[in-house]
Design an enzyme around this catalytic site. Structure first.
Site, mmCIF file in Angstrom:
data_model
loop_
_atom_site.group_PDB
_atom_site.id
_atom_site.type_symbol
_atom_site.label_atom_id
_atom_site.label_comp_id
_atom_site.label_asym_id
_atom_site.label_seq_id
_atom_site.Cartn_x
_atom_site.Cartn_y
_atom_site.Cartn_z
ATOM 1 N N ASP A 5 0.847 -1.193 0.000
ATOM 2 C CA ASP A 5 0.000 0.000 0.000
ATOM 3 C C ASP A 5 0.884 1.246 0.000
ATOM 4 O O ASP A 5 1.537 1.545 0.998
ATOM 5 C CB ASP A 5 -0.906 -0.038 1.239
ATOM 6 C CG ASP A 5 -1.764 1.201 1.390
ATOM 7 O OD1 ASP A 5 -1.877 1.966 0.418
ATOM 8 O OD2 ASP A 5 -2.322 1.398 2.487
ATOM 9 N N ASN B 80 -0.192 4.505 -0.504
ATOM 10 C CA ASN B 80 -0.826 5.748 -0.052
ATOM 11 C C ASN B 80 -1.519 5.612 1.299
ATOM 12 O O ASN B 80 -2.295 6.486 1.699
ATOM 13 C CB ASN B 80 -1.808 6.264 -1.104
ATOM 14 C CG ASN B 80 -2.941 5.282 -1.379
ATOM 15 O OD1 ASN B 80 -2.942 4.164 -0.852
ATOM 16 N ND2 ASN B 80 -3.892 5.696 -2.201
ATOM 17 N N ASP C 245 -3.994 3.776 2.566
ATOM 18 C CA ASP C 245 -5.443 3.711 2.721
ATOM 19 C C ASP C 245 -5.898 2.308 3.108
ATOM 20 O O ASP C 245 -7.091 2.018 3.147
ATOM 21 C CB ASP C 245 -6.145 4.165 1.438
ATOM 22 C CG ASP C 245 -5.871 3.262 0.244
ATOM 23 O OD1 ASP C 245 -5.031 2.335 0.365
ATOM 24 O OD2 ASP C 245 -6.467 3.490 -0.822
ATOM 25 N N ASP D 138 -1.842 -1.231 -4.008
ATOM 26 C CA ASP D 138 -2.114 -0.480 -5.230
ATOM 27 C C ASP D 138 -0.952 -0.617 -6.220
ATOM 28 O O ASP D 138 0.077 -1.249 -5.925
ATOM 29 C CB ASP D 138 -2.361 0.995 -4.898
ATOM 30 C CG ASP D 138 -1.330 1.567 -3.928
ATOM 31 O OD1 ASP D 138 -0.122 1.424 -4.196
ATOM 32 O OD2 ASP D 138 -1.735 2.139 -2.897
ATOM 33 N N ASP E 229 -4.841 -10.640 -15.543
ATOM 34 C CA ASP E 229 -5.852 -11.659 -15.275
ATOM 35 C C ASP E 229 -7.096 -11.334 -16.096
ATOM 36 O O ASP E 229 -7.783 -10.346 -15.830
ATOM 37 C CB ASP E 229 -6.194 -11.645 -13.776
ATOM 38 C CG ASP E 229 -6.487 -13.033 -13.232
ATOM 39 O OD1 ASP E 229 -7.086 -13.833 -13.974
ATOM 40 O OD2 ASP E 229 -6.125 -13.302 -12.080
ATOM 41 N N ASP F 30 -8.984 -16.569 -16.309
ATOM 42 C CA ASP F 30 -9.775 -17.061 -15.189
ATOM 43 C C ASP F 30 -10.906 -17.963 -15.687
ATOM 44 O O ASP F 30 -11.634 -17.614 -16.628
ATOM 45 C CB ASP F 30 -10.342 -15.863 -14.432
ATOM 46 C CG ASP F 30 -11.107 -16.246 -13.197
ATOM 47 O OD1 ASP F 30 -10.466 -16.727 -12.244
ATOM 48 O OD2 ASP F 30 -12.328 -16.066 -13.183
ATOM 49 N N GLU G 242 -6.512 -21.030 -16.360
ATOM 50 C CA GLU G 242 -6.873 -21.662 -15.099
ATOM 51 C C GLU G 242 -7.678 -22.912 -15.471
ATOM 52 O O GLU G 242 -8.769 -22.821 -16.019
ATOM 53 C CB GLU G 242 -7.705 -20.720 -14.240
ATOM 54 C CG GLU G 242 -8.103 -21.344 -12.912
ATOM 55 C CD GLU G 242 -9.063 -20.473 -12.124
ATOM 56 O OE1 GLU G 242 -9.080 -20.592 -10.884
ATOM 57 O OE2 GLU G 242 -9.808 -19.688 -12.732
ATOM 58 N N HIS H 18 -4.054 -17.536 -5.050
ATOM 59 C CA HIS H 18 -4.938 -16.707 -4.235
ATOM 60 C C HIS H 18 -6.216 -17.413 -3.811
ATOM 61 O O HIS H 18 -6.967 -16.884 -2.979
ATOM 62 C CB HIS H 18 -5.303 -15.447 -5.017
ATOM 63 C CG HIS H 18 -6.091 -15.733 -6.268
ATOM 64 N ND1 HIS H 18 -5.532 -16.367 -7.353
ATOM 65 C CD2 HIS H 18 -7.381 -15.508 -6.588
ATOM 66 C CE1 HIS H 18 -6.447 -16.505 -8.300
ATOM 67 N NE2 HIS H 18 -7.579 -16.001 -7.856
ATOM 68 N N ASP H 19 -6.491 -18.589 -4.379
ATOM 69 C CA ASP H 19 -7.732 -19.298 -4.086
ATOM 70 C C ASP H 19 -7.563 -20.444 -3.096
ATOM 71 O O ASP H 19 -8.540 -21.151 -2.806
ATOM 72 C CB ASP H 19 -8.334 -19.854 -5.379
ATOM 73 C CG ASP H 19 -9.070 -18.801 -6.189
ATOM 74 O OD1 ASP H 19 -9.534 -17.816 -5.581
ATOM 75 O OD2 ASP H 19 -9.173 -18.956 -7.421
#
Length: 556
Positions: free
Chosen positions: A21, A23, A25, A29, A98, A200, A255, A328-329
């Site tokens: 990150d 910035n 928040d 990003d 992706d 995907d 995938e 990520h899954d």
């Protein structure tokens, strides 16, 4: 076999929301990725894969796209992306995006138009069906995330199909206008200089004629026989390659949901001219019987060896695979297949030796290079993943499991495990952000982080760096022919690989006890290339492996 750049390359998957990150928040990003390009270059990876960065209302963390040619404002601007792409290339790395082409967001302009009336030009961009006479959905299809795959639209009196959340309506690829919309979006990014796409759930884009009911079998079988491998799928993939990908120095990575080793060749065999490679789910799901949470099975090394062998034999010299055992899954690699407690460091290194010496393009998921582990979420309020939340909420209705057990299941296999923020240092929130991150950081960032491992020669991070550098020098790691040894041994994974004059033997101990094995009398060991321990015990042609020890040695 053509030795193209992406075959020997190493892909590093970035989940932007959790990477860095810039910035403060609480959300990662694009500028945060730019800040870490030197880190990625030093890691010796070649290709960066960004999970979706397109405009999205974030029902499924960016996999619900509302504009295929715009950047999600939380991640930055198109100028930020252009700078990231240029600087990635300047550092000698490539970048892929992706592509989510099976479905979009219900907030996409196409779907907003489609809902206005049955004769709207965009109506046929999606799958609409009338209710059954009793008002029920048109068939018994279930969503990947639980519940019916059909959502009723009150205004038109019809159902639309969504194989994922109800905010992710499936696109109708039967409509040539839909296909051209997707192809134009691909050209937009490829013309900018993007080096390819990870696609995907691409096997799901062709739906079966008449939307037949699914049989009463396990969900994995339903995916394979009903949702994936549809009647026009290969026509669409050939068209995509012919019209788009083949015109660029780029590659397509599928995938492989719903694909098995028997039909993989239809997707990736060189003469098919459809996809350049795929990663399959047999390794990723080897501890999952039928559904991510409900029916887990203990890790079985012999089963894993068999999976690697079946797929290797299926595509040998005919096609190409990507090599992934985490993303990520799925829950964290070292927590699933290693020992994230007593032998955390050794098992993380050993698993990477296994992965780096399997044939195919190597895929690394962010954080695995420092041995990030599963997190324990203390209450359902801390869970962010829509799949996990749907499972929990459905369980509240069925009362199949207690609330405590349902949360334990989510903590074991849930997707949030892989999505906790990267642990850069031992400062607040692991150095990811000064503000509370969108997802709870793993509290072990005090002990497991990049800064702590960066200058430690024995760290997991430096082990990854060293092994990836070595891998660049040995073609046998990627292309070698396999000879399996000790195949039925439940603790040892041992194999020889040969490519011309390059000969290596890989020995991996998946057990928590010292284990010996005998070297063939006709085999003489050469130099040790990689060892995750400081020494290797060898006596009278007997190799002695310590718990979770892994070695790569040359042999004659």
């Amino acid at each position: 076999m053509e030795l193209t750049w992406f075959k020997k390359g190493t892909i590093y998957q970035i989940y932007p929301r959790s990477f860095n990150d810039s910035n403060n928040d609480g959300i990662g990003d694009l500028r945060g990725i730019i800040e870490k390009l030197d880190y990625l270059q030093k890691l010796n990876v070649d290709i960066l894969w960004l999970s979706p960065i397109f405009s999205s209302p974030n029902d499924d963390n960016g996999y619900d796209i509302s504009d295929y040619c715009a950047i999600m404002p939380e991640f930055g601007s198109m100028d930020d992306f252009d700078e990231l792409l240029q600087k990635t290339h300047d550092k000698g790395m490539r970048l892929i995006l992706d592509l989510v082409a099976n479905h979009c967001s219900d907030e996409h302009s196409w779907f907003k138009e489609a809902k206005k009336s049955k004769d709207n030009p965009y109506r046929d961009y999606f799958h609409w069906q009338k209710p059954l006479e009793n008002g029920d959905p048109p068939n018994n299809w279930k969503s990947f995330f639980g519940g019916s795959a059909w959502e009723y639209d009150q205004a038109s009196g019809e159902y639309y199909l969504h194989l994922f959340t109800k905010k992710q309506p499936d696109l109708n690829w039967e409509n040539p206008k839909v296909r051209e919309e997707i192809y134009n979006a691909m050209r937009f990014w490829l013309d900018k200089g993007v080096d390819g796409f990870r696609m995907d759930v691409i096997p799901l884009i062709s739906k079966r004629d008449g939307y037949p009911d699914a049989p009463e079998v396990g969900f994995r079988k339903i995916i394979e026989d009903v949702y994936a491998n549809g009647p026009r799928l290969h026509e669409y993939l050939r068209e995509m390659n012919d019209k788009v990908v083949s015109h660029y120095d780029a590659f397509s990575l599928a995938e492989g949901v719903g694909i098995n080793h028997n039909n993989a060749g239809l997707y990736i065999n060189y003469d098919r001219k459809e996809l350049d490679m795929l990663y399959h789910f047999d390794i990723l799901e080897c501890t999952i019987v039928n559904g991510k949470f409900e029916e887990a099975s203990p890790f079985d090394l012999v089963n894993m060896k068999g999976i690697f062998k079946r797929w290797r034999d299926a595509v040998h010299e005919k096609g190409w695979l990507a090599n992934a055992i985490g993303n990520h899954d799925f829950a964290r690699m070292v927590s699933r297949f290693g020992n994230d407690k007593e032998y955390w460091s050794a098992s993380a290194k050993m698993l990477f030796i296994m992965q780096a010496t399997q044939n195919g393009t190597l895929n690394i998921y962010q954080g695995d290079e420092i041995g990030m582990t599963n997190i324990v979420l203390d209450s359902i309020d801390e869970v962010k993943d829509v799949q996990s939340l749907n499972f929990y909420n459905e369980n509240l209705e069925t009362k199949r499991f207690s609330k405590k057990l349902a949360l334990e299941m989510i903590n074991k296999e849930g997707r949030d495990n892989a999505r906790t923020p990267i642990q850069w240092n031992d400062e607040i929130n692991g150095g990811f952000s000064m503000k509370e991150p969108w997802l709870k950081p793993n509290p072990n960032y005090k002990e497991i982080n990049v800064a702590q491992q960066d200058d430690d020669p024995d760290s997991i991070l430096n082990f990854y760096r060293d092994l990836l550098m070595v891998r660049k020098d040995y073609d046998v790691f990627v292309y070698g022919d396999f000879e399996e040894l000790e195949f039925s041994n439940p603790d040892l994974y041992i194999y020889k690989k040969t490519l011309g004059n390059e000969k290596i033997m890989v020995a991996l101990n998946f057990g928590s006890e010292n284990t010996d094995f005998a070297i063939d009398a006709n085999t003489s060991m050469g130099d040790i290339i990689i060892n995750n321990y400081k020494k290797l015990g060898v006596k009278d042609n007997i190799i002695q492996l310590e718990p979770y020890q892994g070695v790569i040695v040359e042999f004659n």
